[in-house]
Design an enzyme around this catalytic site. Structure first.
Site, PDB file in Angstrom:
ATOM      1  CE1 TYR A 154      37.551  45.381  35.885  1.00 50.72           C
ATOM      2  CE2 TYR A 154      38.352  46.325  33.832  1.00 50.72           C
ATOM      3  CZ  TYR A 154      37.860  45.251  34.547  1.00 50.72           C
ATOM      4  OH  TYR A 154      37.682  44.041  33.905  1.00 50.72           O
ATOM      5  CE  LYS A 158      40.424  43.263  35.919  1.00 52.42           C
ATOM      6  NZ  LYS A 158      40.341  41.913  36.478  1.00 52.42           N
TER       7      LYS A 158
HETATM    8  P1  NAP Z   1      31.006  38.476  35.839  1.00 57.72           P
HETATM    9  O1  NAP Z   1      30.229  37.787  34.774  1.00 57.72           O
HETATM   10  O2  NAP Z   1      30.470  39.727  36.449  1.00 57.72           O
HETATM   11  O3  NAP Z   1      31.305  37.399  36.994  1.00 57.72           O
HETATM   12  C1  NAP Z   1      31.998  37.802  38.135  1.00 57.72           C
HETATM   13  C2  NAP Z   1      32.340  36.611  38.985  1.00 57.72           C
HETATM   14  O4  NAP Z   1      33.134  37.055  40.097  1.00 57.72           O
HETATM   15  C3  NAP Z   1      31.118  35.942  39.596  1.00 57.72           C
HETATM   16  O5  NAP Z   1      31.394  34.558  39.730  1.00 57.72           O
HETATM   17  C4  NAP Z   1      31.027  36.586  40.985  1.00 57.72           C
HETATM   18  O6  NAP Z   1      30.350  35.773  41.959  1.00 57.72           O
HETATM   19  C5  NAP Z   1      32.502  36.717  41.323  1.00 57.72           C
HETATM   20  N1  NAP Z   1      32.787  37.779  42.297  1.00 57.72           N
HETATM   21  C6  NAP Z   1      32.541  39.109  42.187  1.00 57.72           C
HETATM   22  N2  NAP Z   1      32.944  39.757  43.300  1.00 57.72           N
HETATM   23  C7  NAP Z   1      33.454  38.815  44.139  1.00 57.72           C
HETATM   24  C8  NAP Z   1      33.979  38.845  45.458  1.00 57.72           C
HETATM   25  N3  NAP Z   1      34.119  39.989  46.144  1.00 57.72           N
HETATM   26  N4  NAP Z   1      34.377  37.674  46.025  1.00 57.72           N
HETATM   27  C9  NAP Z   1      34.266  36.509  45.343  1.00 57.72           C
HETATM   28  N5  NAP Z   1      33.776  36.421  44.097  1.00 57.72           N
HETATM   29  C10 NAP Z   1      33.369  37.559  43.511  1.00 57.72           C
HETATM   30  O7  NAP Z   1      32.473  38.885  35.313  1.00 57.72           O
HETATM   31  P2  NAP Z   1      33.292  38.383  34.015  1.00 57.72           P
HETATM   32  O8  NAP Z   1      32.954  39.272  32.896  1.00 57.72           O
HETATM   33  O9  NAP Z   1      33.166  36.915  33.869  1.00 57.72           O
HETATM   34  O10 NAP Z   1      34.779  38.778  34.468  1.00 57.72           O
HETATM   35  C11 NAP Z   1      35.679  37.850  35.053  1.00 57.72           C
HETATM   36  C12 NAP Z   1      37.052  38.510  35.148  1.00 57.72           C
HETATM   37  O11 NAP Z   1      37.492  38.911  33.854  1.00 57.72           O
HETATM   38  C13 NAP Z   1      37.053  39.788  36.005  1.00 57.72           C
HETATM   39  O12 NAP Z   1      38.259  39.888  36.719  1.00 57.72           O
HETATM   40  C14 NAP Z   1      36.990  40.885  34.965  1.00 57.72           C
HETATM   41  O13 NAP Z   1      37.519  42.092  35.453  1.00 57.72           O
HETATM   42  C15 NAP Z   1      37.830  40.279  33.866  1.00 57.72           C
HETATM   43  N6  NAP Z   1      37.570  40.852  32.558  1.00 57.72           N
HETATM   44  C16 NAP Z   1      36.336  40.802  31.995  1.00 57.72           C
HETATM   45  C17 NAP Z   1      36.129  41.378  30.751  1.00 57.72           C
HETATM   46  C18 NAP Z   1      34.799  41.332  30.063  1.00 57.72           C
HETATM   47  O14 NAP Z   1      34.673  41.965  28.995  1.00 57.72           O
HETATM   48  N7  NAP Z   1      33.799  40.635  30.576  1.00 57.72           N
HETATM   49  C19 NAP Z   1      37.188  42.018  30.087  1.00 57.72           C
HETATM   50  C20 NAP Z   1      38.436  42.066  30.692  1.00 57.72           C
HETATM   51  C21 NAP Z   1      38.624  41.475  31.920  1.00 57.72           C
HETATM   52  P3  NAP Z   1      28.712  35.837  42.147  1.00 57.72           P
HETATM   53  O15 NAP Z   1      28.148  35.148  40.931  1.00 57.72           O
HETATM   54  O16 NAP Z   1      28.456  35.100  43.401  1.00 57.72           O
HETATM   55  O17 NAP Z   1      28.354  37.290  42.181  1.00 57.72           O
END
Ligand code: NAP
Length: 242
Positions: A154, A158
């Protein structure tokens, strides 16, 4: 009435992507969202976007698949007529110590979190270059800057997004296409549901985890207001990386 700008947000059925789609809709954008398979959540997001009186449509495809991404961008352009903002947000984690990390878990994370940005941005910038305007926002992470034990895959993806952002910003600046990254800290979504918020908050200067809306406001700022900002990584982490 002037026609609305158009944004495409990947991974916007839930979490950060959903909040970004809603914030952009509140700013008057028509919004295309993508998701992997959670139909119910995607439909709910579309309902909420429709309630904001903008055009909204959901596209189900795997961002780790090059052809599906190209087809999806083509469909969005056919449905919405243009593309002003692309948010490369969809992402996954497959954590584990590197000693025991399988190739499958390495590749799944690199393909979904990093290669996806190439697959989506490549077709999207063709239209942005023609328009002589556009904004690309890549969802990186603080672990792309700091590293994290158990997240070599990851963190690599990133960090890769940061290099991608800076290089593309240099290539596309003369075409008035801005490219920036956001590095969220710990944001409360399904991705972080196993973390203990109180324990995590102790290490964060602002003493709380972030909410998806904290990221969404930054996306809206980069899309709408940050007309002289490109190639930057905006930390939205409560001060975790200082
Ligand atoms: P999340 O709640 O797990 O949501 C993930 C989203 O991505 C969902 O809409 C999912 O669709 C979609 N997705 C996953 N795999 C996919 C694929 N192969 N093709 C198309 N869509 C896909 O994640 P989040 O926390 O909102 O994170 C969003 C972004 O922010 C990510 O890139 C993550 O790495 C980054 N981020 C998050 C955090 C954190 O603390 N949460 C921190 C730093 C960075 P479905 O609903 O259909 O599964």
């Amino acid at each position: 009435m002037a026609e609305n700008k158009v944004a495409l947000v990947t991974g916007a059925s839930r979490g950060i992507g959903k909040a970004c789609a809603i914030e952009l809709a509140k700013a008057g954008y028509d919004v295309a969202i993508s998701y992997a398979g959670n139909e119910e959540a995607a439909n709910k997001t579309i309902e909420e976007l429709n309630a904001l009186n903008v055009k909204a449509k959901a596209y189900k495809f795997n961002v780790a698949d090059k052809e599906s991404c190209a087809k999806a961008v083509e469909e969005v352009l056919a449905d919405f007529g243009k593309l002003d903002v692309l948010v490369n947000n969809a992402g996954i984690t497959r954590d584990g110590l590197f000693m025991r990390m399988s190739s499958d878990n390495w590749e799944a994370v690199i393909n979904t979190n990093l290669n996806s940005a190439f697959y989506m941005t490549n077709p999207a910038i063709k239209t942005m270059i023609k328009q002589r305007s556009g904004c690309i926002i890549n969802m990186s992470s603080i672990v792309g800057q700091m590293g994290n034990a158990g997240q070599a895959n990851y963190s690599a993806a990133k960090a890769g997004l940061i290099g991608f952002t800076k290089s593309l910003a240099k290539e596309l600046g003369s075409r008035n296409v801005r490219v920036n990254a956001i590095a969220p800290g710990f944001i409360q979504t399904d991705m972080t549901k196993d973390l203990d918020p109180e324990k995590m908050a102790e290490h964060i200067p602002l003493k709380r985890l972030g909410q998806p809306e904290d990221i969404a406001k930054t996306v809206k700022f980069l899309a709408e207001d940050a007309t002289y900002i490109t190639g930057q990584v905006i930390g939205v982490d409560g001060g975790l990386v200082i």
